[in-house]
Design an enzyme around this catalytic site. Structure first.
Site, mmCIF file in Angstrom:
data_model
loop_
_atom_site.group_PDB
_atom_site.id
_atom_site.type_symbol
_atom_site.label_atom_id
_atom_site.label_comp_id
_atom_site.label_asym_id
_atom_site.label_seq_id
_atom_site.Cartn_x
_atom_site.Cartn_y
_atom_site.Cartn_z
ATOM 1 N N HIS A 324 4.410 -0.187 61.445
ATOM 2 C CA HIS A 324 5.368 0.248 62.454
ATOM 3 C C HIS A 324 4.927 1.569 63.075
ATOM 4 O O HIS A 324 4.867 1.711 64.299
ATOM 5 C CB HIS A 324 6.747 0.402 61.812
ATOM 6 C CG HIS A 324 7.829 0.800 62.764
ATOM 7 N ND1 HIS A 324 8.621 -0.110 63.406
ATOM 8 C CD2 HIS A 324 8.246 2.019 63.184
ATOM 9 C CE1 HIS A 324 9.490 0.523 64.185
ATOM 10 N NE2 HIS A 324 9.282 1.821 64.056
ATOM 11 N N TYR A 325 4.617 2.530 62.239
ATOM 12 C CA TYR A 325 4.235 3.846 62.745
ATOM 13 C C TYR A 325 2.801 3.850 63.253
ATOM 14 O O TYR A 325 2.450 4.639 64.134
ATOM 15 C CB TYR A 325 4.475 4.899 61.661
ATOM 16 C CG TYR A 325 5.944 5.025 61.380
ATOM 17 C CD1 TYR A 325 6.776 5.714 62.254
ATOM 18 C CD2 TYR A 325 6.526 4.381 60.291
ATOM 19 C CE1 TYR A 325 8.134 5.789 62.038
ATOM 20 C CE2 TYR A 325 7.888 4.443 60.062
ATOM 21 C CZ TYR A 325 8.692 5.150 60.945
ATOM 22 O OH TYR A 325 10.043 5.203 60.746
ATOM 23 N N HIS A 326 1.995 2.984 62.712
ATOM 24 C CA HIS A 326 0.636 2.847 63.221
ATOM 25 C C HIS A 326 0.672 2.417 64.683
ATOM 26 O O HIS A 326 0.021 3.031 65.544
ATOM 27 C CB HIS A 326 -0.136 1.812 62.398
ATOM 28 C CG HIS A 326 -1.541 1.621 62.844
ATOM 29 N ND1 HIS A 326 -2.606 2.268 62.248
ATOM 30 C CD2 HIS A 326 -2.086 0.876 63.844
ATOM 31 C CE1 HIS A 326 -3.722 1.927 62.866
ATOM 32 N NE2 HIS A 326 -3.429 1.073 63.838
ATOM 33 N N TYR A 498 16.754 3.102 54.987
ATOM 34 C CA TYR A 498 15.928 4.302 55.084
ATOM 35 C C TYR A 498 16.508 5.454 54.265
ATOM 36 O O TYR A 498 16.006 6.566 54.332
ATOM 37 C CB TYR A 498 15.825 4.733 56.554
ATOM 38 C CG TYR A 498 14.464 4.516 57.150
ATOM 39 C CD1 TYR A 498 13.732 3.376 56.883
ATOM 40 C CD2 TYR A 498 13.898 5.461 58.001
ATOM 41 C CE1 TYR A 498 12.492 3.172 57.439
ATOM 42 C CE2 TYR A 498 12.656 5.264 58.568
ATOM 43 C CZ TYR A 498 11.956 4.124 58.278
ATOM 44 O OH TYR A 498 10.710 3.925 58.835
#
Length: 711
Positions: A324-326, A498
Site C-alpha cells: 500500500h505504502y510502496h 490500525y
C-alpha cells in the site's frame, strides 16, 4: 475597465500532459471576469477582514506582485488582498500537470462525497473507507444541528480519528464546483476549513518521539496531505467568484504555516517523510511567490532524492515492506518530478532518481494480479487486484487506479515495452515474462504462467523484517496467496484495524491466521526469510524459501509449479524443537457448498458454478489430524468477512528430524472428479535435498531439489 490578456504557458518538457493554465472558454472574460456569472466587479474586503500578517509570508518583490506590494505598503490590506486575487487569476506563472482542467470529470462516487459533506446532508465527511450502516460517511453534525463536532468518533478506530484531519472530501467538492459551478461546494469548503482551523490550533511542535496526543490533527502526515490538496484546490478555485480576497489571504497564510510546520517536524524515516517532502516540494514549486518558496523546493527535493536510496532496498522494495505504502510513495516521487519539470526545474532530480522509481515500479508491476485491467462484477468484492498482505488493503487499489498507474509509468518510461503492454491492456508493446520473479531484499516472490485475467499466479512473502522493525508487516513468513482465472483461493487475512497494539490488529497479524506453518499455534519468533533456490525448467518452476521461525524449528517451503498447471508445496519444519507442528490454510469466502473443508482427507475443495475450482490435498510423513477452523478476511479497515479455514497437526518429538507435508493445489473445473496422491521417496529428511512423488490426473511426477550444504 482595463482589459488584460490571459497568457497561457504550456511547458514542453518531453512529458505528455496538459497544462492547467488551459481553461474553458467561459472562464476568460476580463480582469475581474467571472467563471460563473459573466462580468464581475470585485469589491475589496474591508481592512479588518484581512490579516495583515498574511502578506508577511509573501515575496512582495516577486514579478506580478507589484500592485499587492503597493497597496500593502500604503496600509491598504483589503486592496492588497484584491490585487493578490488578481495575481493568482492572471499572473501566477506556474503549471500544475497533476490537474487537467480541460479533462476534469466528476464521477458518481466523487459527487456523492461532495454532496455528503454539505451542511444540509449532515456534514458526512469522507474519512478513508469508514462508513455507517447506510454506506455513507459518518455524520459530524453537532447535537444542536447547526455546526460541526470534530470530536465525534463513531467508529472507534484510531485511523478514522487520524484521517478525518486529511480532509479527503475537499478535492471532490472542488471538482464538483468546477464541473457544476454550484457555489454550495466552495462555500462549504471555505466554511468547514475556517471552522477546522479555529477549533484545531497547532502545537508548538510535533516531535516524532514524543507526539502530543491532543493534537492529532497536526500529525505531520496529515498536514502533508492537506498541503498537497491545497496545491490542487487552487487550480479548481482560482477563478471562483466565491473564493474572495479575504478567503484567499487566509488560504495563503495557512499554506505557509503548514509547510513550515512540516519542515520543522520532518520524521526521520518511513513513508511519512516521503509524503512530507513531496508536500513541501510541491508547495514551493507551485507557489513561487511565497517568501520561503525556494527554501521549500530545496528542502523537499533534497529529501526526496535522499529517500529513494535510504528507504528502499536495492531490489526496489520500500523498507516499510507494505505494498500500500510502496505504491503510494511511487506517486509521491513521480508527482514531484513532473511538477518540477513542468516549471523549468528538471535538474532537481538526477537520472539516479528516475532509475530508482523504475525499480519501485517493477515491484508494483509484478505484485498486482493480472485482472487489474478487466472489470468482472461476477466475483464481487473479491475481484481485487493486489495481494492482501500486511496493511495493503486491496480495495484502495481499484482497477481504474492501477490501470492509470500503468499508463503514468509508460509515459514516464517510454522505452519500457512491458509497461506499454500493461498500459494498453496488451494492444502495444511486449508482454512481461512468465515464470518466477524474486524480490529477495523485500522478501516477495511471484510465480505465474501469464499476464491476462485467465492466468495463474502465486505470490509468497518471506521477508527479513518483523512487525517491530516494520510496523506494517505481520508475522506471516512463508505465507502465500493463489490467484487462478480471476479468483483468489487463499486471500490473506489482511489488517482490519490500525489501532496500534489492539487485540484486533494483533489477531489478524498472528501467524496462524496466515497460510503457513506454526509450532503449537503460537506466533513465529523470527522473520529472517531467505531464498535458497529459484529455478525455471521446461517441466516446472521451483522456488525454495526458508525462515528460522522458532528456536529449534526452521520452516522450509518448496513450491513447484508443474507444467504451468498445478502447484506442489513441500513444507518441512526441521530442527530439535518438540511440540505440535501446524500447517494452516485459510480459504476464500463462499457458500457452504462452494467452499468445503475435507477434514477426513486432509484438504479442501471448491465447487463454484462457473467451473473455476481448486482441489487441495495434503500428505505427511507421520500421522496427522485435520481440524476445521473459522477464519476472517479483511480487505478494508473495520470490514471483515468470515471464511472457512483448517489446520493440519502433526506431533513432533525432539528426536524427529522434521515434520514434512506435501500439499497439492490443483486447479480444475470439477474437484470431485480429480484424484491426486503424494509420497516421500527420500526418507529420512535431508537439509540439502528432497525427493517426492506426486500423482495428478493418473500421471506420476517425480519432483526433487538439491541444495549446496550450508556453511
Amino acid at each position: 475597465m482595463r482589459i488584460e490578456l490571459l497568457r497561457i504557458f504550456v511547458s514542453v518538457t518531453g512529458l505528455t500532459f496538459l497544462s492547467t493554465g488551459c481553461l474553458s472558454d467561459d472562464a476568460i472574460v476580463s480582469q475581474g471576469g467571472s467563471s460563473t456569472k459573466g462580468v464581475y466587479e470585485p469589491t475589496a474586503p474591508s481592512d479588518s477582514e484581512v490579516r495583515a500578517e498574511a502578506f508577511s509570508v509573501l515575496n512582495l518583490d516577486y514579478p506580478g506582485m507589484e500592485e499587492v506590494k503597493a497597496h500593502f505598503e500604503a496600509g491598504e490590506p483589503g486592496k492588497a488582498a484584491l490585487a493578490l486575487r488578481d495575481y493568482y487569476r492572471y499572473s501566477a506563472p506556474v503549471n500544475n500537470p497533476l490537474v487537467n482542467l480541460l479533462g476534469t470529470t466528476l464521477s458518481d462516487a466523487e459527487r456523492s462525497v461532495a454532496d455528503d459533506a454539505l451542511f444540509e446532508n449532515g456534514y458526512r465527511f469522507k474519512v478513508s473507507t469508514f462508513v455507517d450502516e447506510t454506506n455513507h460517511p459518518y455524520s459530524y453534525m453537532n447535537a444542536a444541528g447547526d455546526g460541526i463536532d470534530w470530536t465525534l468518533h463513531a467508529d472507534g478506530d484510531q485511523e478514522q480519528r487520524g484521517q478525518l484531519h486529511r480532509h479527503q472530501w475537499f478535492v471532490p467538492q472542488a471538482k464538483a464546483y468546477y464541473v457544476t459551478r454550484d457555489d454550495r461546494y466552495i462555500t462549504s469548503w471555505i466554511g468547514v476549513y475556517d471552522d477546522w482551523w479555529k477549533t484545531h490550533p497547532a502545537p508548538e511542535s510535533y516531535p516524532e518521539a514524543n507526539q502530543p496526543k491532543d493534537y492529532i490533527g497536526w500529525v505531520p502526515l496529515s498536514v502533508a496531505a492537506r498541503v498537497q490538496d491545497m496545491c490542487t484546490l487552487m487550480e479548481y478555485y482560482r477563478w471562483a467568484d466565491a473564493f474572495d480576497a479575504a478567503a484567499l489571504t487566509r488560504f495563503v497564510e495557512r499554506l505557509s504555516f503548514q509547510v513550515d510546520f512540516i519542515r520543522n517536524n520532518y520524521w526521520s524515516d518511513s513513508n511519512h517523510r516521503i509524503s512530507q517532502a513531496q508536500a513541501v516540494a510541491l508547495a514551493g514549486l507551485l507557489f513561487p511567490e511565497m517568501k520561503a518558496a525556494s527554501e521549500w523546493v530545496d528542502s523537499g527535493t533534497s529529501i526526496l532524492n535522499e529517500e529513494t536510496a535510504k528507504q528502499y532496498f536495492a531490489d526496489g522494495w520500500l523498507k516499510d515492506n507494505d505494498l500500500h505504502y510502496h505504491i503510494g510513495s511511487i506517486e509521491s516521487f513521480r508527482s514531484a518530478m513532473l511538477v518540477a519539470a513542468a516549471n523549468g526545474q528538471t535538474g532537481r532530480f538526477p537520472a539516479s532518481y528516475t532509475e530508482a522509481i523504475r525499480r519501485m515500479v517493477e515491484v508494483e508491476k509484478y505484485l498486482i494480479y493480472p485482472n487489474y485491467a478487466v472489470y468482472n462484477a461476477a466475483d464481487g468484492d473479491y475481484n481485487y487486484s493486489t495481494p492482501n498482505f500486511g496493511d495493503t488493503r486491496p480495495t484502495s487499489w481499484t482497477r481504474n487506479i492501477l490501470l492509470r498507474h500503468m499508463r503514468n509509468y509508460r509515459d514516464l518510461f517510454p522505452d519500457d515495452e512491458e509497461l506499454k503492454w500493461l498500459a494498453s491492456q496488451g494492444a502495444e508493446g511486449k508482454m512481461p515474462p512468465t515464470g518466477i520473479k524474486c524480490f529477495e531484499d523485500g522478501g516477495h516472490y511471484t510465480i505465474r504462467n501469464g499476464w491476462t485475467r485467465e492466468s495463474t499466479m502465486m505470490v509468497l512473502v518471506n521477508a527479513a523484517q518483523t512487525p517491530v522493525e516494520a510496523w506494517h508487516r505481520q508475522w506471516d513468513n512463508n505465507n502465500f496467496e493463489l490467484y487462478v482465472n480471476g479468483r483468489q483461493f487463499f486471500p490473506d487475512s489482511g489488517v482490519f484495524s490500525y489501532n496500534s497494539g489492539s487485540s484486533d490488529r494483533n489477531t489478524y497479524a498472528r501467524t496462524d491466521n496466515h497460510s503457513t506453518l506454526t509450532l503449537d499455534k503460537v506466533n513465529i519468533s523470527s522473520c529472517r526469510g531467505v531464498c535458497l533456490l529459484a529455478e525455471e525448467r521446461a517441466d516446472y518452476d521451483l522456488l525454495i524459501l526458508e525462515n528460522p521461525s522458532y528456536s529449534g524449528l526452521t520452516h522450509r517451503r518448496s513450491v513447484w509449479f508443474v507444467e504451468e498447471r498445478f502447484f506442489v508445496i513441500l513444507d518441512e519444519g526441521y530442527g530439535s524443537a518438540a511440540g505440535t507442528v501446524n500447517l494452516n490454510f485459510l480459504l476464500l469466502p463462499g457458500g457452504s457448498s462452494e467452499v468445503v473443508v475435507d477434514a477426513d482427507q486432509n484438504g479442501a475443495h471448491t465447487a463454484f458454478a462457473d467451473g473455476n475450482n481448486l482441489l487441495v490435498r495434503t500428505f505427511a510423513n507421520k500421522p496427522v489430524t485435520t481440524a476445521t477452523r473459522t477464519g476472517n478476511v479483511s480487505l478494508k479497515l473495520d470490514n471483515s468477512t468470515t471464511r472457512k479455514a483448517y489446520r493440519i497437526d502433526m506431533k513432533k518429538s525432539a528426536d524427529d528430524a522434521a515434520a514434512r507435508f506435501i500439499t497439492i493445489l490443483c486447479p480444475t473445473k470439477d474437484a470431485t472428479s480429480e484424484t491426486v496422491g503424494a509420497s516421500f521417496v527420500d526418507e529420512p529428511f535431508s537439509e540439502t535435498s528432497a525427493r517426492i512423488s506426486v500423482t495428478v490426473g493418473g500421471r506420476e511426477y517425480r519432483l526433487s531439489y538439491t541444495l549446496e550444504p550450508k556453511n
